[in-house]
Design an enzyme around this catalytic site. Structure first.
Site, PDB file in Angstrom:
ATOM      1  N   GLY A  54       0.831  -1.205   0.000  1.00  0.00           N
ATOM      2  CA  GLY A  54       0.000   0.000   0.000  1.00  0.00           C
ATOM      3  C   GLY A  54       0.857   1.243   0.000  1.00  0.00           C
ATOM      4  N   SER A 103      -9.508 -19.558  18.007  1.00  0.00           N
ATOM      5  CA  SER A 103      -8.649 -18.373  17.916  1.00  0.00           C
ATOM      6  C   SER A 103      -9.314 -17.198  17.217  1.00  0.00           C
ATOM      7  CB  SER A 103      -7.413 -18.746  17.100  1.00  0.00           C
ATOM      8  OG  SER A 103      -7.839 -19.137  15.795  1.00  0.00           O
ATOM      9  N   PHE A 106      -8.400 -13.466  17.189  1.00  0.00           N
ATOM     10  CA  PHE A 106      -7.098 -12.952  16.748  1.00  0.00           C
ATOM     11  C   PHE A 106      -6.677 -13.438  15.369  1.00  0.00           C
ATOM     12  CE2 PHE A 106      -7.056 -13.518  21.384  1.00  0.00           C
ATOM     13  CZ  PHE A 106      -6.971 -12.191  21.761  1.00  0.00           C
ATOM     14  N   SER A 118     -10.052 -25.182  11.099  1.00  0.00           N
ATOM     15  CA  SER A 118     -11.299 -25.899  11.355  1.00  0.00           C
ATOM     16  C   SER A 118     -12.077 -25.116  12.401  1.00  0.00           C
ATOM     17  CB  SER A 118     -10.966 -27.299  11.878  1.00  0.00           C
ATOM     18  OG  SER A 118     -12.132 -27.988  12.266  1.00  0.00           O
ATOM     19  N   GLY A 168       1.942 -19.760   4.450  1.00  0.00           N
ATOM     20  CA  GLY A 168       2.650 -18.498   4.243  1.00  0.00           C
ATOM     21  C   GLY A 168       3.872 -18.582   3.369  1.00  0.00           C
ATOM     22  N   TYR A 401      -7.684 -33.021  21.018  1.00  0.00           N
ATOM     23  CA  TYR A 401      -6.928 -31.886  21.533  1.00  0.00           C
ATOM     24  C   TYR A 401      -6.357 -32.266  22.887  1.00  0.00           C
ATOM     25  CZ  TYR A 401      -7.054 -27.017  19.915  1.00  0.00           C
ATOM     26  OH  TYR A 401      -6.782 -25.822  19.321  1.00  0.00           O
TER      27      TYR A 401
END
Lengths: 485, 485
Positions: A54, A103, A106, A118, A168, A401
């Site tokens: 930008g 999450s 954030f 998920s 990423g 988990y």
């Protein structure tokens, strides 16, 4: 950074910052190691300058909803948007994405795509790959995209699935996503203009009405429980929006977080302790709970609830009401905050997860807990908690988990000890037939296990993909494979 | 082929055949061009020899079910198995894959993976990518596989989606698939041994009970019909196993195939012609029909049927009973046979399909029909039929199938004319926002449109993938891109 380099950078017409806060925020991620370092030992490296795409002075965060298509129930959204902002914006128009990872306060849409996220309510709305209709990725070689917005296509290999999970490495923030949205009466109906709405009938229908949470108590976190209750629901196509099964340790931990701790404080609202423990024979140190979240047409939900309860009752489960259900559901959001707070009390805690076929789920839970106990002994850890939870259910298996935390008083290298124990736990998970990750991804923490999980041909294919899309390794974040060549 | 080359080949210990029938079958595929050539003009090229993997003399077709895992409801199956054989084998054990493409009498599991197939009952069982838990592909560079059988993983880019849609280019027949299976009471329960069955409760539950077909009549194949009925069902999560909407031309064509032709022969079983046309005001030349197929717990199906009918009635649809519904459902299977039979009567006919967002579906149907009519005029085609059907429905759009046939008496180059018209139709489809294919894939017939559908970065990524997995272009079948380098 020398003023000369900085002025050259500024001349390129991108947004640049040398502010301390901007640099500090970009100096670390959210892993336990990074947050611990930030609080206890300080960060070893901090960037000299932060650069955004930008124009100079206008830092474009790429976080807008570009359009919402009410005919096809899709929205085009910039990947930088944060989950809670996305939901707030969609809700204000009467919609929801339905994607609710723990999450989501954030994490960003681009992050969800990059890690194959998920959501808690995937049974109703799907995982991120189900929500993603179209995605545009700017790579070092140009823009990868599929112009057609058909709901499903057969056009050779599906490169959306190379973007999903790319973590990423060939990424650029100007990624755009077209994702499915759903109407939601929870957030109030959209009061639009009177412009022509050809598909207005479709939109006027009530769709996903949040009917409430429920909780089911069971005797034991056991193979029988999975066999005769949890694994039946996907097979019978009667899963609620969310279903989560906590083991006893986690149930007790959750109860201890209440304003007035005690296992039965709130349970007394609807159920007597004596009824649970004496008449029904539940043991406080063995019982576990399932939280259910229902959404949809209230009439359908009522029928589905009845069906699920009839299955639950058959194996001895007890419906335990809505207040407790809501509590169990909220616990997941709270737990991320607890991790950072706990550091002040000398407790290091983190979660890790996996996916596993149904028949190996209990074996995996048992073995991982035993392994952690054994390794704690090796590392002279006295006080620790290891607990687990089934968080997602599928036809062929589930996501599990684990929460592990320990008191690091007296440890010379608290993070080193933690890493060692988690590493052992992952070895155990994989030995028991579990995956490298259900939805957290590989990153750097699990890159050790990546090659074996995709075979050497898979590694080579990944490397050739990386070389093709990012030949100069511009996106050199070190995820998946440390060296890409 | 010289005896010397043949004996060298035989010495390699693979299965070899020079039999005429073996060579003829491998000399052509099933496209209209190939079948027409076979019948009318002869094939230009026939292989001298056919080679299979496996030992000499024992031609291994790679078509076995290696194991069936009743705990996790998955089966490991060799890719060479034909759909009907797979179903027969699974049914005999009390299971079904639920995957039922129109072609399943002839198409194979490996073919489904290679083309990203879609079954008629995908609403209940999923498309092939949903069914595929694990896949092993032998490439020229080694075996590509993911050892973990977790139901869903986040382990970088998902290379299963490079195998899916690969259209035989980096393929080898020794591909193995682990696919989801479902219990089905339709095929009788498995009478197994008394061996230990830890998940037996799960298996004892009735699962997918075929409850029957239904048919709904509507006034007009219109935007309003999609808006207020068809597109609502996925959005409301109340789709039956299969839902298909035929336009008027196809409805009439289907009726003409009956033993005693006539639009209302069977309809008289339940409904009077006068009731339909006079009282309800349906026009014989405008009405269209929706076929519904229900499966599952009979109690659930009853509720779902009631819900769907209440939506149908609101927009003026009329439930038209089970006999007609079954007829409509079977028509799809029959139509493939008709194509080859029709050649004897100087009729060239073929289907082509696409996927498209809901709001463009009617525009696409109308424009494609008009374009075909226009191009028929250009090619001096007098007698033709163009009809369409919505065959799959999703949140964001649907799959549309076109049937086009014409009488080629007097045409100098019947196939050339057909190709020209279908090419124009595909141009029109893409101009209207449709995809290159919903589930047939690209192949050679649609490779012209492939580059634009995946962007130039996508083409390069495909090429680099191909170079990586098959550097010597061993699997040089010419699909997707004529030249891969």
């Amino acid at each position: 950074m020398s003023p000369k380099v900085l002025s050259l950078l500024e001349a390129t017409n991108v947004s640049v910052s040398t502010q301390g806060e901007d640099r500090l925020i970009r100096a670390h991620g959210q892993t336990l190691y990074e947050v611990f370092s930030l609080r206890q030992t300080g960060l070893k490296r901090i960037p000299d300058v932060v650069v955004w795409p930008g124009e100079f002075g206008i830092s474009k965060r790429r976080n807008s909803i570009l359009w919402l298509d009410e005919d096809n129930l899709v929205a085009c959204i910039e990947a930088g948007i944060i989950g809670q902002d996305l939901e707030r914006e969609l809700n204000s128009r009467g919609y929801t994405s339905g994607h609710e990872p723990d999450s989501y306060e954030f994490s960003s849409l681009g992050g969800w795509v990059a890690t194959r996220a998920s959501g808690m309510k995937k049974n109703l709305y799907g995982n991120i790959e189900d929500l993603l209709v179209q995605v545009t990725m700017v790579t070092a070689r140009g823009t990868l995209e599929r112009p057609c917005r058909g709901p499903r296509v057969s056009s050779g290999p599906d490169f959306n699935h190379v973007i999903l999970g790319s973590e990423g490495k060939p990424f650029n923030p100007s990624l755009l996503c077209v994702v499915l949205c759903c109407l939601s009466v929870a957030c109030g109906r959209y009061q639009g203009t009177n412009s022509y709405k050809p598909f207005s009938n479709r939109n006027q229908l009530i769709r996903f009405f949040p009917v409430g949470n429920q909780l089911v108590l069971s005797h034991l976190f056991s193979r029988a429980l999975l066999t005769s209750f949890i694994s039946l629901l996907p097979a019978q196509r009667c899963q609620p929006s969310s279903i989560r099964l906590m083991d006893n340790a986690q149930f007790k931990f959750g109860q201890s977080l209440r304003p007035v701790p005690g296992y039965f404080g709130l349970l007394l609202d609807g159920l007597k302790r004596i009824y649970i423990t004496k008449i029904k024979g539940f043991s406080v140190d063995e019982m576990c709970v399932t939280t259910l979240l229902f959404e949809g047409d209230p009439e359908d939900v009522k029928k589905n609830q009845a069906k699920i309860y009839s299955i639950a009752l058959k194996f001895g489960g007890i419906p335990a009401g809505e207040t407790n259900g809501m509590r169990g559901y909220m616990l997941t959001f709270v737990i991320a905050y607890i991790r950072d707070l706990a550091l002040d009390y000398h407790i290091l805690a983190e979660s890790f997860e996996t996916s596993v076929p149904w028949d190996k789920a209990i074996l995996l839970c048992t073995n991982v807990k035993q392994r952690v106990a054994r390794e704690c002994k090796v590392m002279n850890v006295e006080h620790y908690l290891i607990s687990c939870r089934v968080t997602q259910t599928y036809d062929a298996g589930c996501c599990i988990y684990f929460y592990f935390g320990y008191n690091f008083m007296g440890q010379k290298d608290p993070i080193g000890s933690y890493d060692y124990i988690e590493h052992c736990a992952r070895d155990e998970i994989i030995a028991c037939g579990g995956s490298i990750s259900h939805h957290h991804g590989v990153g750097k923490l699990r890159s050790h296990w990546y090659p074996k999980q995709v075979s050497s041909v898979g590694v080579e294919l990944y490397q050739s993909t990386k070389r093709q899309l990012d030949p100069k390794n511009v996106f050199a974040n070190g995820n998946l494979l440390r060296s890409h060549l």
